[in-house]
Write an enzyme that holds these catalytic residues in place. Structure first.
Site, PDB file in Angstrom:
ATOM      1  N   GLY A  60       0.814  -1.215   0.000  1.00  0.00           N
ATOM      2  CA  GLY A  60       0.000   0.000   0.000  1.00  0.00           C
ATOM      3  C   GLY A  60       0.849   1.268   0.000  1.00  0.00           C
ATOM      4  O   GLY A  60       0.390   2.336  -0.398  1.00  0.00           O
ATOM      5  N   LYS A 119      -3.033   3.397  -4.061  1.00  0.00           N
ATOM      6  CA  LYS A 119      -3.550   4.626  -3.487  1.00  0.00           C
ATOM      7  C   LYS A 119      -2.687   5.842  -3.805  1.00  0.00           C
ATOM      8  O   LYS A 119      -3.148   6.966  -3.727  1.00  0.00           O
ATOM      9  CB  LYS A 119      -3.701   4.452  -1.974  1.00  0.00           C
ATOM     10  CG  LYS A 119      -4.591   3.288  -1.604  1.00  0.00           C
ATOM     11  CD  LYS A 119      -5.946   3.450  -2.218  1.00  0.00           C
ATOM     12  CE  LYS A 119      -6.759   2.178  -2.359  1.00  0.00           C
ATOM     13  NZ  LYS A 119      -6.780   1.228  -1.318  1.00  0.00           N
ATOM     14  N   CYS A 176     -14.614  -3.333   5.683  1.00  0.00           N
ATOM     15  CA  CYS A 176     -16.072  -3.186   5.757  1.00  0.00           C
ATOM     16  C   CYS A 176     -16.803  -4.050   4.727  1.00  0.00           C
ATOM     17  O   CYS A 176     -17.992  -3.848   4.492  1.00  0.00           O
ATOM     18  CB  CYS A 176     -16.468  -1.726   5.575  1.00  0.00           C
ATOM     19  SG  CYS A 176     -15.981  -0.684   6.945  1.00  0.00           S
ATOM     20  N   GLY A 177     -16.096  -4.974   4.097  1.00  0.00           N
ATOM     21  CA  GLY A 177     -16.800  -5.902   3.208  1.00  0.00           C
ATOM     22  C   GLY A 177     -16.791  -5.522   1.748  1.00  0.00           C
ATOM     23  O   GLY A 177     -17.613  -6.015   0.968  1.00  0.00           O
ATOM     24  N   LYS A 178     -15.854  -4.672   1.337  1.00  0.00           N
ATOM     25  CA  LYS A 178     -15.846  -4.239  -0.071  1.00  0.00           C
ATOM     26  C   LYS A 178     -15.512  -5.402  -0.999  1.00  0.00           C
ATOM     27  O   LYS A 178     -16.248  -5.683  -1.940  1.00  0.00           O
ATOM     28  CB  LYS A 178     -14.844  -3.089  -0.219  1.00  0.00           C
ATOM     29  CG  LYS A 178     -14.719  -2.546  -1.621  1.00  0.00           C
ATOM     30  CD  LYS A 178     -14.368  -1.077  -1.595  1.00  0.00           C
ATOM     31  CE  LYS A 178     -13.173  -0.659  -2.417  1.00  0.00           C
ATOM     32  NZ  LYS A 178     -11.874  -0.984  -1.829  1.00  0.00           N
ATOM     33  N   ASP A 223     -11.220  -2.479  -5.967  1.00  0.00           N
ATOM     34  CA  ASP A 223     -10.612  -1.425  -5.149  1.00  0.00           C
ATOM     35  C   ASP A 223     -10.701  -0.008  -5.717  1.00  0.00           C
ATOM     36  O   ASP A 223     -11.051   0.902  -4.991  1.00  0.00           O
ATOM     37  CB  ASP A 223      -9.143  -1.768  -4.864  1.00  0.00           C
ATOM     38  CG  ASP A 223      -8.589  -1.026  -3.644  1.00  0.00           C
ATOM     39  OD1 ASP A 223      -9.365  -0.748  -2.720  1.00  0.00           O
ATOM     40  OD2 ASP A 223      -7.387  -0.719  -3.630  1.00  0.00           O
ATOM     41  N   ARG A 227      -2.261 -10.175   3.297  1.00  0.00           N
ATOM     42  CA  ARG A 227      -2.925 -10.011   1.997  1.00  0.00           C
ATOM     43  C   ARG A 227      -2.614 -11.157   1.044  1.00  0.00           C
ATOM     44  O   ARG A 227      -1.634 -11.881   1.224  1.00  0.00           O
ATOM     45  CB  ARG A 227      -2.420  -8.707   1.351  1.00  0.00           C
ATOM     46  CG  ARG A 227      -2.686  -7.444   2.182  1.00  0.00           C
ATOM     47  CD  ARG A 227      -3.902  -6.754   1.723  1.00  0.00           C
ATOM     48  NE  ARG A 227      -4.309  -5.667   2.602  1.00  0.00           N
ATOM     49  CZ  ARG A 227      -5.277  -4.809   2.278  1.00  0.00           C
ATOM     50  NH1 ARG A 227      -5.902  -4.904   1.127  1.00  0.00           N
ATOM     51  NH2 ARG A 227      -5.640  -3.858   3.121  1.00  0.00           N
TER      52      ARG A 227
HETATM   53  C1  SPV Z   1      -7.088  -0.474   1.533  1.00  0.00           C
HETATM   54  O1  SPV Z   1      -6.615  -0.500   2.679  1.00  0.00           O
HETATM   55  O2  SPV Z   1      -8.071   0.209   1.234  1.00  0.00           O
HETATM   56  C2  SPV Z   1      -6.451  -1.266   0.489  1.00  0.00           C
HETATM   57  C3  SPV Z   1      -5.082  -1.718   0.688  1.00  0.00           C
HETATM   58  O3  SPV Z   1      -7.021  -1.487  -0.540  1.00  0.00           O
HETATM   59  S1  SPV Z   1      -3.925  -0.501   0.395  1.00  0.00           S
HETATM   60  O4  SPV Z   1      -3.246  -0.816  -0.826  1.00  0.00           O
HETATM   61  O5  SPV Z   1      -3.031  -0.511   1.523  1.00  0.00           O
HETATM   62  O6  SPV Z   1      -4.612   0.766   0.250  1.00  0.00           O
HETATM   63 MN    MN Z   2      -8.619  -0.042  -0.790  1.00  0.00          MN
END
Ligand code: SPV
Ligand code: MN
Length: 638
Positions: free
Chosen positions: A224, A231, A274-276, A291, A388
């Protein structure tokens, strides 16, 4: 005159790697690679094309260098991040902001010159003795109005390998960019490694240069923080989307299958835990992504794509009962990278997998035995709660046939869901686009769980589940949402779900699989096939429709008593939620749009009126007659 960077690159790259780079004829890219090479000073450079042999080279290196270890299943590997490097580092993730730019109060930033100086000093010689990988990807399907070209430089073969599972190859696309200067750059170094993990966590920094669209990530391995197209690029994309009037969202995209082979597409935003992912993976439905989604207006419709082509999913509680489709892929001959699970005798285990665990093995803390404690005296679980799995979506039997459609899929509905023990009903539909954006998306909250550090049940503000990644002021982000569907005759319907509602004794009111039914109901609503009850907070399902769907989908009896418990409107809790949000939007958000406050006020008056008529807790059959008439009117208009 020959390009200066090319002359330098030719002197430092092997002949075939130089050839692979120079064939792209991209001055900005050459500059980025040359500068990085000069600053980070790696031993060698590998330019990775879309060719299978290049991709395999990176995977092989991840194993040879010990960043990944092969499991018994030769297509599976495990990677460990450092004990204190198990999640996104929010505090050290900052925007590099030029003087005079205001990103709003909630956004973590640092003066651009200061930040660049700092990060560049960390990067000096950071890759000494290591190999540097350069990889090209397309965010979104290739050859599409949605696609964004992106390049990652990293000294971690694990990061480069993970990206191969998670993103669409983009080297070929790089040969024909419309604008040769328009691509995202990510530069990552895991820094000094001790026992295979980043050693200098105190120097962990993730800086995002919003002007030059470059992300820097150093002294960390957790995907992440390092896989730049999750992100980190989302943050850049949110700015680009706001400039160009589209949306870059922390959302899944899925197809829900209705009567007569009809497929209706939904996107859904849920904060982590939260269940995504499990919603996007509901058996019987089809997944496009779990995601990140881009949404654009095209020919009078909202269309969406998955930015990624794989899943980096939370593995805790993945078991054959709750997540049969994920389980199947994890037990197939296809490629999997696990991270931060428990490995014993070459087999992967994790908490909540429904199996008995060995009492010893290797996990994110090194050699592990049951009861082992960390420096702080906490008992170390078999696997990290944020452990993960990384897999390609194409290995899923439930992958939607339009997952790579360059035109995206039409969005029928948008779902917002948080972890909420006492306020929202399990599923409801907003009255309109604006009402949904404000009272559902911008009002999303999530409660901390026992698994999170700190107090249980503390609510955090999670608008659109995208707050962590905002790179523009929240006000502007919300305004963009409101305007996004202006003038469309059929904007997507907006829904809110809550899988975590409890009764006053703390028992969950819904089963894990009830969401299988909620998506079917939403699908019918989008297609105008079922009526609904109007409540002060939105349209809720009628009992008879749910009873039928529970029987059809889950072969379960659904009693009226359950319906009443689940769908009773909890007025004091809803009023308190409005108080919390009004307070946040009035005091913490600069220049909150008046419409937002007004829509919350209207919701408050509806709730107060219902409270006067029916008391604090209003069972679903108590919707006043007058409202029911209004609801019928709305139905007619649809
Ligand atoms: C999240 O935490 O929302 C993720 C994993 O999808 S990360 O890549 O860490 O954002
Ligand atoms: Mn995410």
């Amino acid at each position: 005159m020959p390009e200066k960077d090319l002359v330098f690159l030719e002197s430092r790259l092997s002949e075939d790697n130089f050839e692979k780079l120079q064939i792209l004829r991209n001055r900005k890219l050459n500059r980025f690679v040359a500068e990085t090479l000069q600053r980070c000073n790696p031993k060698s450079v590998f330019i990775c094309t879309d060719a299978e042999e290049d991709i395999q080279y990176v995977r092989r290196k991840a194993i040879e260098k010990g960043e990944e270890t092969l499991l018994k299943n030769p297509n599976q590997t495990v990677h460990f991040d450092g004990y204190y490097d198990q999640a996104r580092d929010k505090a050290n993730t900052k925007y590099l902001v030029p003087p005079g730019t205001d990103l709003g109060a909630s956004i973590n930033w640092i003066d651009k010159d200061r930040g660049l100086n700092e990060i560049q000093s960390f990067l000096r010689n950071i890759m000494r003795g290591k190999e540097m990988y350069v990889r090209f990807f397309s965010l979104g399907p290739t050859n599409s109005v949605f696609s964004i070209a992106a390049v990652q430089i990293t000294d971690s073969a694990y990061v480069a390998h993970s990206e191969d599972l998670l993103y669409r190859p983009g080297y070929e696309q790089f040969k024909k960019l419309d604008d040769p200067d328009e691509f995202f750059c990510v530069l990552h170094s895991a820094g000094e490694l001790v026992d295979g993990v980043s050693a200098n966590l105190d120097l962990r920094r993730i800086y995002i240069d919003i002007e030059d669209e470059i992300v820097y990530s150093v002294n960390t391995q957790y995907a992440g923080n390092t896989v730049g197209f999750k992100k980190l690029s989302l943050r850049l994309t949110i700015r680009k989307a706001a400039r160009e009037s589209w949306l870059a969202e922390h959302m899944f995209v899925m197809g829900v299958h209705g009567p007569q082979d009809r497929v209706t597409y939904f996107t859904g935003a849920f904060p982590s835990f939260c269940g995504k992912t499990s919603t996007s993976m509901i058996p019987g439905e089809t997944i496009i992504g779990d995601d990140i989604a881009y949404l654009r207006r095209i020919n009078g419709e909202i269309r969406a794509v998955n930015v990624e082509s794989g899943i980096f999913g939370i593995i805790q509680d993945v078991n054959p009962d709750v997540d049969p489709l994920i389980w199947e892929v994890l037990n197939s001959p296809e490629e999997v990278i696990y991270s931060n699970i428990l490995v014993a005798d070459g087999l992967p285990y994790w908490c909540g997998d429904g199996r008995t665990h060995p009492e010893r093995g290797r996990n994110f803390s090194g050699e592990w035995i049951q009861g082992k404690k960390d420096k702080e005296g906490n008992v170390i679980p078999a696997s990290h709660k944020n452990a993960r799995y990384t897999v390609r979506l194409r290995n899923f039997p439930n992958l939607d046939s339009r997952a790579d459609d360059p035109a995206g899929v039409p969005v029928g509905g948008i779902i917002y869901g948080g972890r909420d023990s006492d306020t929202w009903v399990p599923v409801q539909q907003s009255f309109s686009w604006g009402h949904g954006v404000i009272t559902m998306g911008a009002s999303l909250e999530s409660e901390s769980t026992a698994a999170t550090l700190g107090q249980e049940g503390v609510r955090s503000f999670q608008p659109m589940s995208n707050l962590d990644f905002l790179s523009i002021p929240l006000r502007r982000y919300i305004e963009n949402h409101i305007l996004f569907t202006a003038g469309l005759s059929r904007p997507p319907l907006i829904f809110a779900v809550n899988y975590f509602l409890k009764d006053k004794d703390g028992n969950y009111l819904n089963g894990m699989k009830d969401k299988y039914v909620w998506v079917k109901w939403m699908e019918l609503r989008v297609n105008g096939e079922v009526g609904a009850r109007q409540t002060p907070t939105g349209f809720i399902p009628k009992y008879e429709h749910l009873a039928r769907l529970f029987k059809e989908v889950l072969q379960q009896e659904y009693t009226e008593a359950d319906y009443t418990k689940q769908f009773t409107l909890r007025i004091p809790e809803n009023l308190r939620k409005i108080d919390r949000l009004t307070q946040i939007y009035e005091t913490q958000v600069k220049d909150t749009p008046q419409t937002l406050l007004q829509i919350l006020e209207e919701q408050r008056s509806r709730l107060l009126q219902a409270q006067e008529e029916h008391g604090d807790y209003v069972p679903p059959d108590k919707s006043p007659r007058e409202r029911r008439r209004r609801q019928d009117d709305v139905e007619k208009e649809r």
